[in-house]
Design an enzyme around this catalytic site. Structure first.
Site, PDB file in Angstrom:
ATOM      1  N   SER A  95       0.932  -1.023   0.094  1.00 68.35           N
ATOM      2  CA  SER A  95      -0.058   0.091   0.074  1.00 68.35           C
ATOM      3  C   SER A  95       1.079   0.999   0.036  1.00 68.35           C
ATOM      4  O   SER A  95       1.906   1.289  -0.978  1.00 68.35           O
ATOM      5  CB  SER A  95      -0.950   0.027   1.133  1.00 68.35           C
ATOM      6  OG  SER A  95      -1.594   1.031   1.175  1.00 68.35           O
ATOM      7  N   TYR A 114      -4.547   8.616  -6.948  1.00 73.63           N
ATOM      8  CA  TYR A 114      -3.641   7.544  -6.386  1.00 73.63           C
ATOM      9  C   TYR A 114      -4.162   7.124  -5.041  1.00 73.63           C
ATOM     10  O   TYR A 114      -4.117   6.058  -4.623  1.00 73.63           O
ATOM     11  CB  TYR A 114      -2.038   8.076  -6.195  1.00 73.63           C
ATOM     12  CG  TYR A 114      -1.272   7.255  -5.607  1.00 73.63           C
ATOM     13  CD1 TYR A 114      -0.734   5.949  -6.227  1.00 73.63           C
ATOM     14  CD2 TYR A 114      -0.865   7.352  -4.446  1.00 73.63           C
ATOM     15  CE1 TYR A 114       0.129   5.254  -5.673  1.00 73.63           C
ATOM     16  CE2 TYR A 114       0.122   6.793  -3.643  1.00 73.63           C
ATOM     17  CZ  TYR A 114       0.714   5.401  -4.312  1.00 73.63           C
ATOM     18  OH  TYR A 114       1.694   4.759  -3.700  1.00 73.63           O
ATOM     19  N   LYS A 141      -5.246   3.468  -3.100  1.00 70.81           N
ATOM     20  CA  LYS A 141      -4.528   3.006  -1.982  1.00 70.81           C
ATOM     21  C   LYS A 141      -5.390   2.993  -0.748  1.00 70.81           C
ATOM     22  O   LYS A 141      -5.319   1.922   0.073  1.00 70.81           O
ATOM     23  CB  LYS A 141      -3.455   3.743  -1.548  1.00 70.81           C
ATOM     24  CG  LYS A 141      -2.100   3.513  -2.628  1.00 70.81           C
ATOM     25  CD  LYS A 141      -1.736   2.281  -2.707  1.00 70.81           C
ATOM     26  CE  LYS A 141      -0.653   2.028  -3.912  1.00 70.81           C
ATOM     27  NZ  LYS A 141      -0.043   0.721  -3.930  1.00 70.81           N
TER      28      LYS A 141
END
Length: 272
Positions: free
Chosen positions: A132, A146, A150
């Protein structure tokens, strides 16, 4: 029999460092990448099997797993490492950019996890390690897509850890901070030359990011954390890699108000 790990995104950065570290520890390594014909370092080790895998190609995953099992007998650990960053204002992202960010960082990880689980169930054990980021629990400007991927990996992994625990299958999360791999300089960017309203803010943040992340954790150091997650024998879920990640996550856990004040004071560019 030596244990075996399957690693995605092994051509560079954390993936390559992990392949080298596990191999040095006596593990068998299935090092997957999109262009294995370009790889020259990992191919010199007898206990590293370099093969092609693009995590966006779901249909090839079972074949890669079968090839790895044929080569080494079984797979003990899956390291979902492949991923990239899409930076820039969300408004300027194209549908194709949004889709690819999730295809690689989330859906590819999910599809490969699904593909390995029958093998782990048959073996009555296994470990899934998902790379992660500190960006799975904190956020910065201009990295919204992004971060979205995650955060998805974090929630998926935490829930999956509960449902697989009764089958003796562990799920782990490794959360690196800024890493000296060229990750951010190689990031894709959203953009639209007709919209300039964000330009000063984006440049201001990039300057701030560059000034605050000069000292970075190495990919080799992250590989050590991944090895710990694979071998410590615990059901621990999260492993932080990097002092910057540790510090920022401590601020996050200190309370929402303090966290938001910290981010406003230290991570927002000064605008004229």
């Amino acid at each position: 029999m030596n244990k075996t790990i399957l690693i995605t995104g092994s051509s560079a950065g954390i993936g390559k460092a992990a392949a080298q570290y596990f191999a040095a520890k006596g593990w068998n390594v299935i090092a997957t990448m999109r262009s294995p014909e370009k790889e020259t370092e990992l191919t010199t080790s007898d206990n590293i099997f370099v093969t092609r895998l693009d995590v966006q190609e779901k249909d090839s995953m079972q074949q890669v797993i079968a090839e790895g099992i044929k080569r080494f007998g079984k797979i003990d650990v899956l390291l979902n490492n492949a991923g990239y960053g899409l930076f820039g204002p969300f408004e300027l992202a194209t549908d194709a950019q949004i889709k690819q960010q999730f295809d690689v960082n989330v859906f590819g990880l999910m599809h490969l996890t699904q593909a390995i689980l029958p093998h782990f169930r048959a073996n009555k054990g296994g470990t899934i390690i998902n790379v992660s980021s500190m960006g799975g629990r904190i956020t910065f400007p201009i990295v919204s897509l992004y971060h979205a991927t995650k955060f998805a990996v974090e929630g998926f992994s935490e829930s999956l850890a509960y449902e697989l625990s009764a089958l003796n299958i562990k799920v782990k999360l490794v959360e690196p901070g800024a890493i000296a791999t060229g990750f951010d300089t190689a990031a894709n960017f959203t953009g639209n030359p007709e919209i300039t309203d964000y330009d000063d803010f984006v440049q201001g943040f990039l300057n701030l990011w560059g000034s605050k992340t000069q000292e970075r954790t190495t990919a080799a150091a992250v590989a050590e954390v991944i090895y710990e997650a694979a071998t410590d024998g615990t059901s621990r879920l999260r492993y932080i890699a990097g002092e910057d990640a540790r510090e920022l996550l401590q601020v996050r856990m200190s309370g929402e108000e303090r966290y938001h004040e910290h981010m406003q004071q230290h991570w927002m560019p000064e605008m004229k």
